[in-house]
Write a protein that holds these residues in place. Structure first.
Motif, PDB file in Angstrom:
ATOM      1  N   PRO A   1       0.821  -1.218   0.000  1.00  0.00           N
ATOM      2  CA  PRO A   1       0.000   0.000   0.000  1.00  0.00           C
ATOM      3  C   PRO A   1       0.857   1.271   0.000  1.00  0.00           C
ATOM      4  O   PRO A   1       0.491   2.263  -0.635  1.00  0.00           O
ATOM      5  N   HIS A   2       1.971   1.208   0.705  1.00  0.00           N
ATOM      6  CA  HIS A   2       2.852   2.373   0.812  1.00  0.00           C
ATOM      7  C   HIS A   2       3.344   2.834  -0.555  1.00  0.00           C
ATOM      8  O   HIS A   2       3.492   4.045  -0.802  1.00  0.00           O
ATOM      9  N   ASP A   3       3.582   1.871  -1.453  1.00  0.00           N
ATOM     10  CA  ASP A   3       4.082   2.213  -2.790  1.00  0.00           C
ATOM     11  C   ASP A   3       3.066   3.006  -3.598  1.00  0.00           C
ATOM     12  O   ASP A   3       3.430   3.653  -4.598  1.00  0.00           O
ATOM     13  N   TYR A   4       1.807   2.949  -3.201  1.00  0.00           N
ATOM     14  CA  TYR A   4       0.749   3.630  -3.945  1.00  0.00           C
ATOM     15  C   TYR A   4       0.151   4.800  -3.158  1.00  0.00           C
ATOM     16  O   TYR A   4      -0.910   5.316  -3.493  1.00  0.00           O
ATOM     17  N   GLY A   5       0.864   5.192  -2.087  1.00  0.00           N
ATOM     18  CA  GLY A   5       0.469   6.373  -1.345  1.00  0.00           C
ATOM     19  C   GLY A   5      -0.605   6.163  -0.297  1.00  0.00           C
ATOM     20  O   GLY A   5      -1.198   7.140   0.187  1.00  0.00           O
ATOM     21  N   PHE A   6      -0.855   4.910   0.083  1.00  0.00           N
ATOM     22  CA  PHE A   6      -1.860   4.631   1.103  1.00  0.00           C
ATOM     23  C   PHE A   6      -1.201   4.420   2.464  1.00  0.00           C
ATOM     24  O   PHE A   6      -0.107   3.843   2.549  1.00  0.00           O
ATOM     25  N   THR A   7      -1.861   4.865   3.504  1.00  0.00           N
ATOM     26  CA  THR A   7      -1.369   4.597   4.847  1.00  0.00           C
ATOM     27  C   THR A   7      -1.530   3.123   5.155  1.00  0.00           C
ATOM     28  O   THR A   7      -2.452   2.461   4.666  1.00  0.00           O
ATOM     29  N   THR A   8      -0.627   2.609   5.964  1.00  0.00           N
ATOM     30  CA  THR A   8      -0.603   1.166   6.211  1.00  0.00           C
ATOM     31  C   THR A   8      -1.360   0.822   7.483  1.00  0.00           C
ATOM     32  O   THR A   8      -0.779   0.472   8.511  1.00  0.00           O
ATOM     33  N   LYS A   9      -2.681   0.925   7.404  1.00  0.00           N
ATOM     34  CA  LYS A   9      -3.509   0.482   8.510  1.00  0.00           C
ATOM     35  C   LYS A   9      -4.886   0.097   7.976  1.00  0.00           C
ATOM     36  O   LYS A   9      -5.373   0.665   6.994  1.00  0.00           O
ATOM     37  N   ASN A  10      -5.475  -0.915   8.618  1.00  0.00           N
ATOM     38  CA  ASN A  10      -6.807  -1.355   8.243  1.00  0.00           C
ATOM     39  C   ASN A  10      -7.856  -0.571   9.023  1.00  0.00           C
ATOM     40  O   ASN A  10      -7.591  -0.065  10.111  1.00  0.00           O
ATOM     41  N   VAL A  11      -9.050  -0.494   8.468  1.00  0.00           N
ATOM     42  CA  VAL A  11     -10.156   0.184   9.152  1.00  0.00           C
ATOM     43  C   VAL A  11     -10.818  -0.822  10.082  1.00  0.00           C
ATOM     44  O   VAL A  11     -11.297  -1.867   9.639  1.00  0.00           O
ATOM     45  N   PRO A  12     -10.853  -0.541  11.392  1.00  0.00           N
ATOM     46  CA  PRO A  12     -11.486  -1.480  12.321  1.00  0.00           C
ATOM     47  C   PRO A  12     -12.998  -1.525  12.122  1.00  0.00           C
ATOM     48  O   PRO A  12     -13.601  -0.544  11.687  1.00  0.00           O
ATOM     49  N   LEU A  13     -13.586  -2.662  12.463  1.00  0.00           N
ATOM     50  CA  LEU A  13     -15.029  -2.815  12.359  1.00  0.00           C
ATOM     51  C   LEU A  13     -15.689  -2.392  13.663  1.00  0.00           C
ATOM     52  O   LEU A  13     -15.417  -2.953  14.724  1.00  0.00           O
ATOM     53  N   GLY A  14     -16.558  -1.392  13.580  1.00  0.00           N
ATOM     54  CA  GLY A  14     -17.354  -0.986  14.736  1.00  0.00           C
ATOM     55  C   GLY A  14     -18.714  -1.647  14.670  1.00  0.00           C
ATOM     56  O   GLY A  14     -18.831  -2.825  14.337  1.00  0.00           O
TER      57      GLY A  14
END
Length: 355
Positions: free
Chosen positions: A263-276
């Motif tokens: 993801p970092h190579d494409y400009g995305f932060t490296t974290k998943n969205v938690p499920l609420g």
């Protein structure tokens, strides 16, 4: 008691030294006997646990899929310029990370790529959030449609959903055993590569444990399935992770082609969205469909970009990400959801009028 089934049980349940794997034909017979209730509850429960402990082989998975092909439902071929993508996602849902696959399906359909999904309600052993509830929260209730109605929706919108409770009721007993045993049987592995579409398909399957990938490959090769993508995804789903490099296998003969996407190579932060809560997730998805910035929008761009590229609509990941952003910000994906919701609602109302 079934003596035929007892012999199959003896093969898988005899331990490391004397146990044997089933042939493809034997696995198909065992699966059909379980689905049709031709073995006793004691035999079925013992078989499911023994088979889990032994671990299934690719040949056994192929036989189980043969039985599903014989007894289960299939959406019929539609007029499509590319193979229909069939997303194989764990039936027992999500508990930790926000699912994005319904949004991915809408993005693909909005771009002209047909998609088939399948699943049911909250199932053991995880009892996580299933896709069917996400769709319902978005105004699309697949549970009220017959198979012919689902076929009609699929032909009109390019999105189809096999709801197993109604469309494949023979599987109900498996879920009852799974609940009582408290463990996932090999059926849970097989379902990920089940293809309830009768035409040219591109199978997408997620997995957690690396050995599963080899079993998938062996089963699909035996069944002469040449077009598939295997993903070490979030909670075993087809959703690409953002907290690590995505490990992907692309079908190629004779070996898999390995792909690593950071993801970092494409400009995305490296974290998943938690499920609420489910309500919170639906609000987040609605924001994504409105083109609003946010973490789940980043996840949608990451996954949409990959799948638009993998479907052949876009030439590479970066153009796929740009195309996804365009489809979200100009309202095309939101319009696809509205269209789908209206058509499914109309089909459901027709059902009620005939009751």
């Amino acid at each position: 008691m079934s003596n035929i089934f007892r012999e199959l049980l003896k093969k898988v349940g005899s331990g490391n030294h004397t146990g044997e794997n089933l042939t493809r034909a034997e696995a198909a017979i065992a699966t059909k006997m379980i689905l049709l209730g031709e073995a006793t509850p004691a035999q079925i429960g013992a078989f499911l646990i023994a088979h889990r402990i032994k671990r299934p082989t690719g040949e056994e998975l192929a036989g189980m899929l043969d039985a599903y092909d014989e007894l289960g439902p299939k959406l019929q071929p539609i007029n499509a310029t590319s193979p229909v993508m069939v997303l194989g996602i764990p039936y027992d849902g999500r508990t930790r990370t926000a699912p994005i696959s319904p949004v991915t399906a809408l993005i693909l359909a909005a771009a002209g790529q047909p998609v088939v999904m399948h699943g049911g309600d909250r199932f053991p052993t995880k009892y996580g959030l299933p896709l069917i509830e996400v769709w319902q929260g978005l105004g699309v209730d697949w549970t009220a449609l017959s198979l012919p109605q689902t076929q009609a929706v699929f032909e009109q919108t390019k999105i189809g959903f096999i709801y197993t409770r109604h469309h494949f009721p023979l599987t109900k007993s498996i879920w009852e055993y799974r609940d009582q045993l408290g463990k996932r049987p090999p059926f849970a592995t097989m379902e990920l590569i089940w293809c309830p579409y009768a035409g040219d398909a591109h199978l997408i399957a997620g997995f957690v444990h690396p050995p599963t990938e080899g079993m998938f490959q062996a089963a699909l090769e035996l069944r002469k399935e040449k077009n598939y993508t295997l993903i070490k995804g979030l909670e075993g789903s087809c959703d690409l992770p953002r907290d690590r490099t995505a490990i992907i296998a692309l079908s190629a003969s004779p070996d898999l082609e390995r792909l690593f996407l950071s993801p970092h190579d494409y400009g995305f932060t490296t974290k998943n969205v938690p499920l609420g809560t489910t309500e919170e997730l639906i609000t987040q998805i609605q924001d994504v469909l409105l083109g609003k910035p946010g973490e789940l929008t980043q996840t949608a761009l990451w996954n949409g970009g990959f799948y638009l590229w993998r479907s052949g609509i876009c030439s590479d990941m970066r153009s796929g990400i740009a195309k996804t952003e365009e489809l979200l910000t100009n309202g095309t994906v939101a319009a696809k959801l509205q269209e789908l919701s209206q058509i499914v609602k109309s089909a459901s109302e027709n059902t009620l009028q005939h009751i």
